[in-house]
Write a protein that holds these residues in place. Structure first.
Motif, PDB file in Angstrom:
ATOM      1  N   SER A 174       1.643  -0.699  27.851  1.00  0.00           N
ATOM      2  CA  SER A 174       1.389  -0.170  29.195  1.00  0.00           C
ATOM      3  C   SER A 174       2.617   0.540  29.732  1.00  0.00           C
ATOM      4  O   SER A 174       2.515   1.569  30.399  1.00  0.00           O
ATOM      5  CB  SER A 174       0.997  -1.292  30.147  1.00  0.00           C
ATOM      6  OG  SER A 174      -0.213  -1.868  29.736  1.00  0.00           O
ATOM      7  N   ASP A 203      -5.409   3.140  29.039  1.00  0.00           N
ATOM      8  CA  ASP A 203      -4.738   1.852  28.854  1.00  0.00           C
ATOM      9  C   ASP A 203      -5.786   0.746  28.680  1.00  0.00           C
ATOM     10  O   ASP A 203      -6.372   0.286  29.639  1.00  0.00           O
ATOM     11  CB  ASP A 203      -3.830   1.543  30.061  1.00  0.00           C
ATOM     12  CG  ASP A 203      -2.923   0.344  29.800  1.00  0.00           C
ATOM     13  OD1 ASP A 203      -3.119  -0.341  28.775  1.00  0.00           O
ATOM     14  OD2 ASP A 203      -2.025   0.090  30.621  1.00  0.00           O
ATOM     15  N   GLU A 204      -6.007   0.348  27.448  1.00  0.00           N
ATOM     16  CA  GLU A 204      -6.990  -0.687  27.113  1.00  0.00           C
ATOM     17  C   GLU A 204      -8.329  -0.477  27.826  1.00  0.00           C
ATOM     18  O   GLU A 204      -8.813  -1.373  28.516  1.00  0.00           O
ATOM     19  CB  GLU A 204      -6.432  -2.075  27.471  1.00  0.00           C
ATOM     20  CG  GLU A 204      -5.029  -2.284  26.923  1.00  0.00           C
ATOM     21  CD  GLU A 204      -4.861  -3.602  26.204  1.00  0.00           C
ATOM     22  OE1 GLU A 204      -5.896  -4.208  25.846  1.00  0.00           O
ATOM     23  OE2 GLU A 204      -3.715  -4.006  25.990  1.00  0.00           O
TER      24      GLU A 204
HETATM   25 MG   LIG Z   1      -0.895  -3.686  29.037  1.00  0.00          MG
END
Ligand SMILES: [Mg+2]
Ligand SMILES: Nc1ncnc2c1ncn2[C@@H]1O[C@H](COP(=O)(O)OP(=O)(O)O)[C@@H](O)[C@H]1O
Lengths: 226, 247
Positions: free
Chosen positions: B44, B164-165
């Motif tokens: 991240s 992000d994910e």
């Molecule tokens: Mg993360």
């Protein structure tokens, strides 16, 4: 008992009506002006915090300090201490309109904290997403933080308003007018306990109505949990 | 499209954490570039550095030929508008309906009204949510929320989409549908995608290149097939073995 209450109510109708009007006037006027000061103050507190959108250590410390001092002075003392200010602003220190000055000073720091905590409830991820979209700090405040916090801000308004109803009664005992003044003048100095009871009931009704109305409003505008 | 050289990010407080150490990376136009690693590996942080949501401690980041760490004020805002970002937690505005969430970035740039609604309509069709225009995020499933977030990220026609994910909170069926949508966006709109994940399945289904990150370091990177078929590091083998894994 019921009968004496009713007759006291009839005999003092106009007086009580004036009392209710003055209490409403003081509450609403000081809430409005209190938010005019407290809302920007609360936003600044939130924005300048260490984890805020534009951290400003010194500013945050000074504001926090001022707010805490304001909140730590008992309201009854504040009224007396602010007599000169009321005179300067309103031309007099007596009457329900003059009381608005000390009510505003008493409420603004409290309102600032209410606003700050409402804004702090907003998910940091949402703020981050807005920033990633190219939002300026001002746009984050006006288009993300404040709109997202509206239901919570409305609940804050009801807390502040109800506190102000209580404060108006205190101001009333020190020459401020409204239901508080009536309770003191008739219920206490003249031993008319019916008048004391009636003013208390009226204050309770005022508080309940405020609470219910604002709760309904907050619920109606909240788009979460639908 | 994205070129990173020797990127280092150290968080000062409470004690020094080197979240990224000497990271170098090149994402070419048209790539779907995967970055895979365990929780806390620095994924991240890397994405946040690229989007300039975090200031790098050292190193350079070029996006589309510009050195982004030198940007300030208006230029920084323009850069952010040229990059779309989506998050695991969707990060939608909860008090606005689907259409207004998607229109939000356009409103930030003071786009004319008719243009905003025309574009919003297009985007809702693209992600298949036209029927939900007036629904609020609380009335949507996770997959639908991520579709709104994707539409919103595409509003300004970015050349790059950072994810992000994006599927980590979704079940496997919904994950597939979101990945398919991302692949279509890459193929049909020519958007370069950088996707962060801890799930090897995500890499396998849409990434043409992948970098494996562990404890702030890239342990290996290359074409997906090469890395998946002949992993050289233990951590890659671990990720291959535990396809589910924790976050
Ligand atoms: Mg993360
Ligand atoms: N704002 C921050 N302050 C201090 N440490 C941070 C901060 N953000 C992330 N970290 C640390 O940096 C490391 C990498 O975090 P992160 O990039 O979120 O990992 P990942 O996304 O791969 O799970 C972790 O050790 C985390 O605790």
């Amino acid at each position: 008992m019921m009968q004496t209450l009713l007759s006291a109510l009839c005999d003092n109708g106009p007086l009580l009506l004036t009392g209710v009007w003055e209490t409403l006037y003081m509450t609403i006027a000081s809430a409005l002006v209190g938010y005019l000061i407290g809302l920007p103050l609360g936003v600044l507190l939130m924005v300048s915090a260490r984890d805020g959108i534009r951290p400003r250590r010194a500013l945050h410390a000074v504001l926090g300090w001022a707010v805490n001092i304001g909140r730590s002075i008992p309201f009854i003392i504040l009224i007396i201490a602010l007599i000169p200010l009321s005179r300067a602003v309103m031309g007099t220190s007596i009457g329900y309109k003059a009381a608005v000055v000390s009510l505003v000073v008493g409420a603004a720091p409290f309102i600032a904290r209410l606003v700050e905590s409402s804004l702090a409830e907003i998910d940091r991820g949402v703020v981050e997403a807005a920033r990633a979209m190219g939002a300026t700090d001002w746009q984050i405040i006006t288009r993300v933080l404040l709109p997202e916090a509206i239901p919570s801000l409305v609940r804050g308004v009801s807390i502040a308003t109800i506190m102000l109803v209580g404060y108006t009664a205190m101001a009333g005992t020190l020459g401020g007018g409204g239901l508080g003044a009536i309770a003191i003048r008739y219920g206490y100095h003249r031993y008319q306990s019916q008048m004391m009871i009636i003013t208390i009931v009226l204050l309770v009704i005022l508080v309940q109505v405020t609470q219910v109305l604002f709760n309904l409003l907050a619920k109606a505008i909240d788009k979460r949990n639908r | 499209m994205i070129a990173i050289k020797n990127l280092t990010k150290v968080f000062q407080a409470p004690q020094d954490v080197a979240a990224l150490r000497n990271i170098s990376l090149r994402v070419d136009p048209g790539d779907v570039f995967g970055i895979i690693g365990m929780s806390g590996a620095g994924k991240s942080t890397l994405l946040r550095c690229i989007a300039q949501l975090e200031k790098p401690t050292d190193g350079t980041i070029y996006v589309d030929g510009t050195d982004v760490s030198s940007l300030k004020g208006r230029e920084l805002i323009e850069l952010r508008k040229s990059i779309g970002v989506i998050f695991q937690g969707y990060n939608l505005l909860l008090q606005r309906d689907v259409a207004h969430n998607i229109a939000f970035p356009l409103m930030l740039s003071h786009t004319p009204k008719e243009q905003i609604w025309r574009r919003t309509q297009e985007l809702m069709e693209l992600v298949g949510l036209t029927a939900k225009a007036k629904a609020y995020p609380s009335q949507l499933s996770g997959g639908q929320k991520q579709r709104v977030a994707i539409a919103r990220a595409l509003a300004n026609n970015p050349k790059i989409l950072l994810c992000d994910e994006p599927t980590s909170a979704l079940d496997s069926f919904t994950t597939q549908s979101i990945l398919t949508l991302l692949r279509d966006i890459n193929r049909n709109l020519g958007v370069t995608i950088l996707i962060i994940t801890h799930e090897i399945g995500v890499v396998r289904s849409i990434c043409n290149k992948v970098a494996v990150i562990d404890d702030g370091l890239f342990v290996e990177q290359g074409p997906t097939a090469q890395i998946l078929n002949a992993p050289t590091s233990d951590i890659t083998r671990l990720l291959l073995g535990t396809a589910g894994g924790e976050q």
